[in-house]
Design an enzyme around this catalytic site. Structure first.
Site, PDB file in Angstrom:
ATOM      1  CB  SER A 140      -0.936   0.006   1.210  1.00  0.00           C
ATOM      2  OG  SER A 140      -1.798  -1.120   1.177  1.00  0.00           O
ATOM      3  CE1 TYR A 155      -0.832  12.850  -0.742  1.00  0.00           C
ATOM      4  CE2 TYR A 155       0.924  13.198   0.857  1.00  0.00           C
ATOM      5  CZ  TYR A 155       0.471  12.648  -0.330  1.00  0.00           C
ATOM      6  OH  TYR A 155       1.318  11.871  -1.088  1.00  0.00           O
TER       7      TYR A 155
END
Length: 281
Positions: A140, A155
């Protein structure tokens, strides 16, 4: 997974940037790759480019922030290749305003792509990897911003989340024959600064960076660093090696190591302050 040849991989955000670099590296190692991206034009070009090298690849268009579309992409992967061994949850966007400027829509978009697609990717593909009993690996993509809060709030939150999810699942999935790695890249030559090019209409108008912010020294330095950043294909080779070696963390460079070391030193200092105190119970 020491032997990758003949295995099947599913890679999101594979139309360009890091995702494409990973797809290229895996295909070169003999892996069959299903490329997934929201941008059909970029996806088609990526698939055609890899197919021209005689790689066994295919493409599926999906908005990974929609669980049903990600599930449909998984179904198409199984239909095309029969099984899947490697899942790369790579799709990501840079978006969201700063404190006092953010909106619900920008949070929903950033969380949907950067974090929930990773959660769903593991939820959907994990059982598919387990089903054939041959083992597998999940990578990931977080960011170096998953270890140091240096960018925008949404973010940072999503990338920290990907790191936490990967760290927590690694020992659990190891018992099921699945390796887990988290990729924390630094400045890579991608289109992350232009993420709004793929913004779905359902989010409506998301706050644009104002002219003052766009012209700020930080943004200009960041844009220049990305434009002159590391080649995504090199990142792809690191990911391939990380899968083969079952690395828990995959870094792309050491540029931000001192900043992260300082963060951990501050954490240690926090423990030092209360080390000799006995808490009441």
């Amino acid at each position: 997974m020491e032997k990758l040849e003949g295995k099947v991989a599913f890679v999101t955000g594979a139309g360009s940037g890091i995702g494409l670099g990973i797809a290229q590296a895996l295909a070169a190692a003999g892996v069959k790759v299903m490329l997934c991206d929201i941008d059909e034009a970029a996806l088609g070009a990526a698939v055609d480019g890899l197919a021209a090298t005689n790689a066994d690849v295919a493409g599926v268009r999906a908005d990974v922030s929609l669980k049903d579309e990600l599930r449909a992409a998984a179904d198409e992967t199984i239909e095309r290749f029969g099984k899947v061994h490697i899942v790369v949850n790579n799709a990501g966007v840079g978006g969201g305003g700063e404190y006092g400027e953010w909106t619900d829509a920008s949070w929903d978009w950033t969380i949907g792509v950067n974090l929930m697609s990773v959660v769903w990717g593991i939820e959907i593909f994990g059982p598919l990897i387990e089903s054939h009993g041959e083992g597998g690996h999940i990578v990931s993509t977080a960011s170096i911003a998953g270890l140091m809060a240096a960018v925008g709030p949404s973010y940072n939150v999503t990338k920290y989340g990907v790191v936490a999810l990967s760290e927590g699942l690694r020992p659990q999935l190891a018992l099921r024959g699945i390796g887990v790695s988290v990729l924390c890249p630094g400045f890579i030559r991608t289109q992350i600064m232009d993420s709004r090019r793929a913004l779905p209409d359902r989010y409506g108008e998301i706050e644009e960076m104002n002219e003052e912010d766009a012209a700020s020294e930080f943004v200009q330095v960041a844009r220049a660093a990305i434009e002159n950043g590391i080649d995504p294909r090199y990142v792809g080779e690191l990911v391939r090696e990380g899968i083969e070696g079952d690395w828990p963390y995959i870094f792309t460079d050491t540029e931000f190591e001192p900043v992260i070391a300082e963060r951990f030193a501050n954490i240690t200092a926090g423990f030092d302050r209360i080390r000799d105190r006995t808490p009441e119970r």
